[in-house]
Design a protein around this motif. Structure first.
Motif, PDB file in Angstrom:
ATOM      1  N   ASP A 445       0.790  -1.220   0.050  1.00  0.00           N
ATOM      2  CA  ASP A 445       0.178  -0.027   0.173  1.00  0.00           C
ATOM      3  C   ASP A 445       0.912   1.181   0.087  1.00  0.00           C
ATOM      4  OD1 ASP A 445      -2.487  -1.094  -0.053  1.00  0.00           O
ATOM      5  OD2 ASP A 445      -2.915  -1.068   2.013  1.00  0.00           O
ATOM      6  N   LEU A 446       0.697   2.184  -0.876  1.00  0.00           N
ATOM      7  CA  LEU A 446       1.279   3.280  -0.897  1.00  0.00           C
ATOM      8  C   LEU A 446       0.515   4.411  -0.200  1.00  0.00           C
ATOM      9  CD1 LEU A 446       2.379   3.943  -4.798  1.00  0.00           C
ATOM     10  CD2 LEU A 446       3.580   3.202  -2.715  1.00  0.00           C
ATOM     11  N   GLU A 447       1.284   5.267   0.684  1.00  0.00           N
ATOM     12  CA  GLU A 447       0.357   6.334   1.445  1.00  0.00           C
ATOM     13  C   GLU A 447       0.279   7.340   0.504  1.00  0.00           C
ATOM     14  OE1 GLU A 447       1.741   6.333   5.972  1.00  0.00           O
ATOM     15  OE2 GLU A 447       3.270   6.845   4.877  1.00  0.00           O
ATOM     16  N   HIS A 448      -0.717   7.891   0.922  1.00  0.00           N
ATOM     17  CA  HIS A 448      -1.050   9.349   0.162  1.00  0.00           C
ATOM     18  C   HIS A 448      -1.304  10.539   1.308  1.00  0.00           C
ATOM     19  CE1 HIS A 448      -2.030   7.111  -3.560  1.00  0.00           C
ATOM     20  NE2 HIS A 448      -2.357   6.283  -2.695  1.00  0.00           N
ATOM     21  N   ILE A 449      -0.230  11.000   1.495  1.00  0.00           N
ATOM     22  CA  ILE A 449      -0.165  12.224   2.543  1.00  0.00           C
ATOM     23  C   ILE A 449       0.440  13.237   1.907  1.00  0.00           C
ATOM     24  CG2 ILE A 449      -0.192  10.593   4.506  1.00  0.00           C
ATOM     25  CD1 ILE A 449       2.990  10.960   4.721  1.00  0.00           C
ATOM     26  N   ARG A 493       8.492   6.024   0.235  1.00  0.00           N
ATOM     27  CA  ARG A 493       8.801   5.246  -0.918  1.00  0.00           C
ATOM     28  C   ARG A 493       9.768   5.950  -1.939  1.00  0.00           C
ATOM     29  NH1 ARG A 493       8.737   0.194   0.748  1.00  0.00           N
ATOM     30  NH2 ARG A 493       6.962  -0.425   1.732  1.00  0.00           N
ATOM     31  N   VAL A 494       9.172   7.268  -2.135  1.00  0.00           N
ATOM     32  CA  VAL A 494      10.366   8.312  -2.582  1.00  0.00           C
ATOM     33  C   VAL A 494      11.540   8.289  -2.535  1.00  0.00           C
ATOM     34  CG1 VAL A 494      10.356  10.591  -3.675  1.00  0.00           C
ATOM     35  CG2 VAL A 494       8.252   9.645  -3.429  1.00  0.00           C
ATOM     36  N   LYS A 495      11.637   8.425  -0.943  1.00  0.00           N
ATOM     37  CA  LYS A 495      13.027   8.445  -0.500  1.00  0.00           C
ATOM     38  C   LYS A 495      13.572   7.305  -0.578  1.00  0.00           C
ATOM     39  CE  LYS A 495      15.145   9.531   4.248  1.00  0.00           C
ATOM     40  NZ  LYS A 495      14.868  10.012   5.573  1.00  0.00           N
ATOM     41  N   GLN A 496      12.880   6.122  -0.671  1.00  0.00           N
ATOM     42  CA  GLN A 496      13.675   4.794  -0.704  1.00  0.00           C
ATOM     43  C   GLN A 496      14.357   4.644  -2.154  1.00  0.00           C
ATOM     44  OE1 GLN A 496      10.800   1.421   0.066  1.00  0.00           O
ATOM     45  NE2 GLN A 496      12.295  -0.061  -0.747  1.00  0.00           N
ATOM     46  N   VAL A 497      13.531   4.995  -3.254  1.00  0.00           N
ATOM     47  CA  VAL A 497      14.215   5.131  -4.454  1.00  0.00           C
ATOM     48  C   VAL A 497      15.264   6.077  -4.522  1.00  0.00           C
ATOM     49  CG1 VAL A 497      13.728   5.529  -6.844  1.00  0.00           C
ATOM     50  CG2 VAL A 497      11.940   4.628  -5.521  1.00  0.00           C
ATOM     51  N   LEU A 498      15.164   7.112  -3.911  1.00  0.00           N
ATOM     52  CA  LEU A 498      16.496   8.267  -3.779  1.00  0.00           C
ATOM     53  C   LEU A 498      17.674   7.535  -3.234  1.00  0.00           C
ATOM     54  CD1 LEU A 498      14.759  11.422  -3.355  1.00  0.00           C
ATOM     55  CD2 LEU A 498      15.992  11.130  -5.350  1.00  0.00           C
ATOM     56  N   ILE A 499      17.373   6.999  -2.143  1.00  0.00           N
ATOM     57  CA  ILE A 499      18.541   6.296  -1.339  1.00  0.00           C
ATOM     58  C   ILE A 499      19.392   5.185  -2.167  1.00  0.00           C
ATOM     59  CG2 ILE A 499      19.020   4.700   0.721  1.00  0.00           C
ATOM     60  CD1 ILE A 499      17.169   6.572   2.125  1.00  0.00           C
ATOM     61  N   ASN A 500      18.384   4.373  -2.770  1.00  0.00           N
ATOM     62  CA  ASN A 500      19.124   3.160  -3.439  1.00  0.00           C
ATOM     63  C   ASN A 500      19.853   3.809  -4.646  1.00  0.00           C
ATOM     64  OD1 ASN A 500      18.503   1.291  -6.083  1.00  0.00           O
ATOM     65  ND2 ASN A 500      18.685   0.042  -4.028  1.00  0.00           N
ATOM     66  N   LEU A 501      19.495   4.790  -5.434  1.00  0.00           N
ATOM     67  CA  LEU A 501      20.089   5.356  -6.549  1.00  0.00           C
ATOM     68  C   LEU A 501      21.221   6.111  -6.214  1.00  0.00           C
ATOM     69  CD1 LEU A 501      17.041   6.275  -8.991  1.00  0.00           C
ATOM     70  CD2 LEU A 501      18.358   4.399  -8.945  1.00  0.00           C
ATOM     71  N   ILE A 502      21.242   7.004  -5.046  1.00  0.00           N
ATOM     72  CA  ILE A 502      22.340   7.657  -4.742  1.00  0.00           C
ATOM     73  C   ILE A 502      23.307   6.917  -4.049  1.00  0.00           C
ATOM     74  CG2 ILE A 502      23.150   9.500  -3.224  1.00  0.00           C
ATOM     75  CD1 ILE A 502      20.333  10.819  -3.585  1.00  0.00           C
ATOM     76  N   GLY A 503      22.676   5.783  -3.252  1.00  0.00           N
ATOM     77  CA  GLY A 503      23.785   4.876  -2.639  1.00  0.00           C
ATOM     78  C   GLY A 503      24.610   4.087  -3.713  1.00  0.00           C
TER      79      GLY A 503
END
Length: 749
Positions: A445-449, A493-503
């Motif tokens: 489930d994606l959050e919508h906040i 989830r946006v932060k998760q993608v960024l952390i993966n790519l920058i990492g």
């Protein structure tokens, strides 16, 4: 579309029937034979895959046994000087893992300490054997006890000549100098087939002290094969590469008695079932050779043709093969009997072919749906199984936190850091696999906040500033134009993608720079497109691998996982998360010059978001308040861990082993906060919480915070906890800081 496909299949059936009638072809045609043979192959492959999954699932506790032997070898538990403590620990482990049948330790002096399961004196009892050598005198003591460790009988065995140093598990472990797995054999005490894992034990100076071993039974594999249905006359068996039978529907056929009255596993050529023997011989395996994938063979018996398939186990610890055979008549018998049918039946086939085609089309549609459901169930099962993994991980990571605070010596800090890194890496792997399984099963489930995309970007960016500085890499972040102040979506989830790519960019860049850029573009209907680019001057990716890196468990080069570590799941998860957020991810790269990853996501822009400037900060908690804590947890290791968490604080904690005990202790103890495990025997956490809330309403008691604890991380768990009356929800593993912070909130409120 499905309706048109069904009509198309129906028309194909009619056309086929007309063609068969026109050329007066008999049913026993080569085409029909090949089609049904292919269908039989598919069915046998499905059964083989199902058997493999079940078998490896049953053997998974053996992996725990290997971890146990490593733990025992690295700790100070195994020692002839503290034999009582060691034997007590062995008994506790047998109570925790019913698959283990015995745990033992033999040292270099020839001393031996063992606890095994035994039915000699009482059902599910325990048998303890100790051999001690002091001043050249050997003393052997045998003890029988009840399942709850009450001694029934003990005696000395002066004639016992057992020497652990001469046992294969002892010798093989010393030769390999690592954890070893034995080939399957018949256990001497239980007369059941099993395997053993063992590990050498060294003292702090590197001197060999002995070997510790764990026995695991595998007789249930044979019981499972007996219950397996393979056509009318098919059968399955499991053998190793040397032809030793590991599992067979007839358990007694597994055993062979030698001339000196010893019992061993049967060879495949010693089985009374001639069909199993012929099936295995049709494989034509060289000694110790294991096929890399499934292999189909055929053989004949009494002028009847049989088809067989052999599938290797995936785990390298078990070089075994699953064999299945099926008589050809089970699926071709009907065709052989009908080859003399007249033209009248062929003509009638034209009339009813339409109905048959429609029925087949419906069955194909249902079969497809069933296959999709099966795949979804498999992914859901994997997500639920995270509960079984996260529970021991909670103990491992929690114990590591405690070790950090125990003022370790400098040489111990290095080992604690290794344990902490390994535990953290394992937790990351668990989370990656769980994310992938939840995505595949449709459970994510994606959050919508509302959130600020610039803040999310900088939070991810700041994580890698220190690691980039250590590698002397220039790390920059630039926003072209302005990003919207607020968008509605899932910041985690946006932060998760960024952390993966920058990492990844920082990890695979040895010199040069890593730049992060972001921009946005307004779309219609209040939507905004967010674009993020991560560019580096690292290794680069070959053109033929640039699409494959988004597949599961795939990296640009197989050597990367060995040099840099990683599972190959990060980019696959990132791609699926971008797709769930109405976006995409792409890559352009030149080997030796670097890579550029770009991902675009679409979210609604929030024009007027509520102000958060006037929120008041909560007052600090008084660390000297004696809060009363109730822990309802069935896992004894977790109970011990949480007790250590609050040691040195002013908090008072009591523990209950199940929901029923927890309810009674709640009424008596009157705690300030309750930590309630969800999965427990007798009464689970949901029901216990509901009873507590009903009791509070009945007597007019102010509701006490009840925090649900769970190793589940799937859709609906948190909602179910809140529906039962829980005030909060925490997912294992839980650190000491998280545990104490949650208690402090009670004091603050």
């Amino acid at each position: 579309m499905n309706y048109l496909k069904k009509w198309w299949i129906t028309l194909c059936f009619i056309s086929l029937a007309v063609a068969l009638t026109a050329i007066i072809i008999i049913p026993y045609s080569t085409t029909s034979r090949e089609a049904l043979t292919g269908l039989a192959h598919d069915i046998m492959l499905n059964i083989s895959a199902y058997t493999l999954d079940k078998s490896e699932s049953y053997l998974s506790p053996a992996e725990k046994a290997a971890e146990l032997t490593r733990f025992l070898a690295d700790s100070n538990i195994v020692s002839g000087d503290r034999s009582e403590n060691m034997l007590q620990y062995f008994k506790e482990q047998l109570s925790l893992y019913h698959q283990f049948t015995g745990i033992y330790y033999g040292n270099t002096k020839g001393e031996f300490f063992m606890v095994t399961r035994s039915n000699d004196k009482v059902k599910d009892g325990l048998f303890t054997k100790t051999i001690k050598i002091k001043d050249g005198k050997r003393t052997t003591k045998l003890i029988w006890s009840t399942p709850d460790h009450q001694e029934l009988e003990s005696k000395f065995a002066p004639l016992d000549k057992f020497d652990p140093r001469k046992r294969p598990w002892f010798i093989d472990s010393l030769v390999s100098n690592d954890v070893i797995w034995t080939a399957p054999y018949i256990f001497f005490t239980s007369q059941k087939p099993g395997i053993t894992t063992a590990s050498p034990v060294y003292d702090k100076a590197g001197r060999l002290r002995g070997v510790v071993g764990v026995d695991i039974t595998i007789d249930r594999l044979s019981i499972f094969l007996k219950q397996l249905s393979i056509g009318k006359n098919g059968k399955a068996f499991i053998v190793d590469t040397s032809g030793n039978v590991v599992a067979f529907p007839d358990l007694e056929a597994l055993k062979q008695t030698t001339q000196n009255n010893k019992v061993r596993l049967s060879k495949i050529n010693e089985l009374p079932d001639i069909l199993s023997r012929k099936a295995f011989n049709s494989l034509h395996l060289l000694p110790d050779q294991l096929p890399k994938k499934h292999v189909f063979t055929t053989f004949e018996h009494n002028n009847e043709r049989y088809i067989s398939v052999f599938t290797p186990f995936k785990n390298d610890h078990w070089p075994w093969i699953i064999g299945l055979y099926l008589p050809e008549n089970d699926y071709l018998g009907g065709i052989k009997k009908e080859y003399k049918l007249s033209l009248i039946i062929a003509a009638l086939a034209v009339l009813i072919s339409g109905f048959i085609g429609w029925a087949v089309a419906r069955k194909i549609s249902k079969a497809k749906e069933s296959a999709e459901d099966a795949n979804q169930a498999k992914s859901k099962f994997l997500a639920v199984m995270s509960h079984e993994i996260r529970t021991p991980m909670n103990v491992i990571l929690g114990a590591t936190d405690l070790l950090k605070e125990s003022n370790p010596r400098e040489n111990q800090k290095k080992y604690i850091k290794l344990l902490d890194n390994a535990g953290g890496g394992l937790l990351d792997l668990i989370n990656d696999i769980l994310d992938m399984s939840k995505i595949e099963a449709g459970l994510l489930d994606l959050e919508h906040i509302n959130f600020n995309p610039s803040e999310t970007l900088h939070q991810a960016f700041n994580i890698f500033e220190l690691s980039a500085a250590k590698k002397k890499i220039k790390l920059t972040c630039r926003i072209d134009g302005e990003l919207p102040d607020q968008v509605k979506g899932d910041p985690v989830r946006v932060k998760q993608v960024l952390i993966n790519l920058i990492g990844n960019a920082v990890k695979f860049t040895d010199s040069g720079r890593v730049s992060v850029k972001a921009c946005s573009k307004n779309l219609r209907n209040g939507q905004v497109e967010l674009k993020f680019e991560i560019e580096d001057t690292g290794l680069g990716i070959p053109p033929n691998r640039q699409q494959a890196i988004f597949d599961q468990f795939t990296q640009a080069d197989n050597s990367i996982s060995r040099e840099f570590q990683g599972t190959g799941l990060g980019l696959s998860i990132s791609k699926k998360l971008c797709e769930l957020m109405n976006g995409s991810i792409t890559v352009s790269s030149t080997p030796g010059r670097g890579s550029n990853f770009t991902f675009i996501i679409t979210m609604p822009e929030v024009i007027d978001s509520p102000s958060t400037e006037n929120k008041t900060e909560p007052k600090a908690a008084d660390s000297h308040i004696q809060s009363k804590v109730l822990l309802v947890e069935d896992n004894q290791s977790n109970q011990l861990l949480f007790k250590h968490f609050i040691s040195g604080t002013s908090y008072i904690m009591k523990c209950a082993a199940n929901g029923e005990e927890g309810v009674e202790l709640y009424k008596e103890f009157q705690p300030d906060i309750v930590f309630m495990d969800i999965e427990m025997p007798i009464m689970d956490g949901y029901k216990a919480t509901k009873i507590i809330r009903d009791w509070e309403k009945t007597i007019g008691h102010t509701p006490v915070p009840v925090i649900a604890l769970s190793a589940h991380a799937i859709k609906g768990t948190a909602e179910s906890a809140h529906a039962a009356g829980c005030s909060g929800y925490m997912t294992k593993p839980i650190t000491k800081l998280q545990f104490l912070e949650r208690i402090k909130r009670v004091n603050i409120s």
